[in-house]
Design a protein around this motif. Structure first.
Motif, PDB file in Angstrom:
ATOM      1  N   ALA A   1      -6.901  -7.983  -9.426  1.00 20.46           N
ATOM      2  CA  ALA A   1      -6.688  -6.542  -9.266  1.00 20.46           C
ATOM      3  C   ALA A   1      -6.822  -5.824 -10.609  1.00 20.46           C
TER       4      ALA A   1
ATOM      5  N   ASP B   1     -10.497  -5.721 -11.645  1.00 24.70           N
ATOM      6  CA  ASP B   1     -11.294  -4.819 -10.800  1.00 24.70           C
ATOM      7  C   ASP B   1     -11.025  -3.344 -11.079  1.00 24.70           C
TER       8      ASP B   1
ATOM      9  N   ARG C   1      -4.580  -1.111  -7.827  1.00 22.46           N
ATOM     10  CA  ARG C   1      -5.044  -1.558  -6.507  1.00 22.46           C
ATOM     11  C   ARG C   1      -4.304  -2.833  -6.089  1.00 22.46           C
TER      12      ARG C   1
ATOM     13  N   SER D   1      -0.836  -2.584 -10.485  1.00 23.83           N
ATOM     14  CA  SER D   1      -1.747  -3.578  -9.911  1.00 23.83           C
ATOM     15  C   SER D   1      -0.877  -4.585  -9.170  1.00 23.83           C
TER      16      SER D   1
ATOM     17  N   ARG E   1       0.831  -1.208   0.000  1.00 25.46           N
ATOM     18  CA  ARG E   1       0.000   0.000   0.000  1.00 25.46           C
ATOM     19  C   ARG E   1       0.868   1.261   0.000  1.00 25.46           C
TER      20      ARG E   1
ATOM     21  N   LEU F   1       1.838   1.799  -3.607  1.00 23.44           N
ATOM     22  CA  LEU F   1       0.780   2.390  -4.407  1.00 23.44           C
ATOM     23  C   LEU F   1       0.680   3.894  -4.155  1.00 23.44           C
TER      24      LEU F   1
END
Length: 469
Positions: A458, A461, A465, A432, A413, A416
């Protein structure tokens, strides 16, 4: 990789001065050989051979005229010095015979070396070393047997000198001069004409050089005190150990310089201390020193090339991430170790989003820069013990030994977020990510497959992410 035997320099600007400096340098070397004669027409070494070798390697066919002129002048000086009765015919026949026989073998050697050096994957000290050692011996033999004999016959001196017993000292003298000084002259002149970028500072040479010269001086000094004890002279071969030490710890140029210093020291001490009766033994000592230096440098060159080859095989050249094969090998070992010790381990599968769009909109150069930047940001967010690998195209993987699902998720995270902050209109960065944590019975293939399945989810979707399995 730089080679000791580069392609011949184009002659332009100040390089023509370096070319014609061959004449005075050759004559100075010729005078040095005269000072170190231990028998008529037999010197401890013949440094002009090294000058000829360097000129022909560095300047190619353009090096022949200055060498030829210097050889003619050297022959004429020899006739004048000896006060011989000579005619124009004897001067021309002997002088041209000596110049041709001295120049042609070295020219052939230089041509062969240039061809080998261009094909030599080891660069500085690969097959070229073998050519210097073997080809140099053949060239020295031709120059000694043909050049020396032609000069003496042309000058009418052959009757007073037994050529059968002169050729061997000439051969060894030429060969010793070539090995001790030739490659160093090439290296020094090449560096002066085309300087290299500075590299890491090597350790100081002078302490080891002091030991080397001190050992030689002590041995020859003892040989002068006890001239009838031949065993003392052979202790000079202990200098091989010091030369090996220097070759393994200093730069190639410094190792060749130390070899040249040892050769000069031996030559000067033989002349100063009157050790002519031991000259042949010391010539072989110089040849052994040269072989030691070249062998060590060849070994180090092979070791360095093996390390470079290993790095090429284990690292992706564009992103500096681990190659697919290297990543698989390291991750497999880490998985086996984690299962044996009962420790956690996580794997991230990462895909740089929209790489095709970057290539189409901004060019493949921008795409390559995006991959490099993405890999760099990944490494920033991973720990020192983690490994990032490029599996192909825009797909990467990271192995996080000792990382629980929570630790790996936090790292992903943070990545990202970092990518979002680093993204620009001309270099959009997003990823992703699929995460899988090691469970009992997992193998490298099964763990990566679960992470890859999470990555595919990912991307389905909406990309940009993280999906955790």
């Amino acid at each position: 990789m730089d080679a000791v035997l580069p392609r011949p320099f184009p002659i332009r600007h100040g390089r023509r001065a370096w070319l014609w400096a061959t004449v005075p340098l050759w004559l100075a070397a010729f005078a040095a050989a005269r000072l170190l004669e231990y028998a008529p027409f037999a010197s401890l070494w013949f440094p002009p051979t090294a000058v000829t070798f360097a000129a022909l390697v560095l300047f190619g066919i353009r090096g022949i005229p200055p060498v030829f002129i210097a050889a003619l002048l050297g022959h004429a000086y020899t006739l004048e010095r000896l006060g011989l009765d000579w005619t124009t015919t004897s001067v021309l026949v002997g002088g041209f015979g000596f110049a041709l026989a001295h120049t042609v073998p070295m020219a052939l050697l230089a041509v062969a070396l240039q061809r080998v050096a261009r094909r030599d994957p080891l660069g500085r000290f690969g097959p070229t070393t073998l050519f210097v050692l073997l080809g140099g011996g053949v060239a020295a033999c031709a120059a000694s047997a043909l050049g020396g004999s032609a000069a003496l016959v042309g000058a009418g001196m052959a009757e007073s000198i037994d050529l059968r017993w002169s050729v061997v000292p000439w051969l060894i003298g030429d060969y010793t001069g070539l090995l001790a000084l030739g490659p160093l002259l090439v290296e020094v002149v090449r560096h002066r004409v085309a300087p290299e970028a500075a590299t890491q500072e090597p350790p100081p040479l002078w302490p080891k050089l002091t030991i080397l010269i001190g050992l030689i001086a002590g041995t020859l000094g003892a040989a002068a005190v006890w001239p009838d004890d031949d065993a003392i002279v052979f202790t000079v071969f202990f200098a091989l150990v010091v030369q090996q030490w220097i070759s393994h710890t200093q730069t190639p140029r410094q190792a060749l310089g130390a070899l040249a210093c040892a050769a000069v020291a031996i030559a000067v001490l033989v002349a100063t201390l009157g050790l002519g009766q031991h000259a042949l033994k010391l010539q072989f000592a110089l040849i052994a020193l040269s072989l030691t230096a070249y062998s060590a440098l060849s070994f180090l060159g092979l070791r360095d090339d093996n390390q470079r080859l290993k790095a090429l095989l284990s690292t992706d050249p564009l992103t500096a991430a681990a190659s697919r094969a290297h990543f698989a090998a390291v991750a497999t070992r880490a998985i086996t170790e984690a299962q044996r010790l009962g420790q956690p381990l996580s794997v991230l599968m990462l895909d740089l989003d929209h790489l095709k769009r970057i290539n189409d909109g901004h060019g493949h150069g921008a795409g390559d820069e995006a991959l490099r930047r993405f890999a760099a940001l990944c490494r920033e967010q991973l720990r020192a013990e983690d490994l990032l690998g490029r599996l192909g195209g825009d797909e990467f993987a990271a192995c996080l030994p000792g990382a629980t699902r929570e630790v790996a998720e936090a790292r992903a995270r943070m990545l990202l977020t970092t990518l979002g902050l680093a993204s620009t209109p001309t270099l959009p960065l997003a990823a992703s990510i699929g995460l899988a944590t090691l469970v009992d019975g997992d193998t490298y293939a099964s763990l990566l497959q679960r992470a890859d399945d999470a990555l595919m989810k990912a991307k389905r979707d909406g990309r940009g992410r993280l999906v955790v399995t």
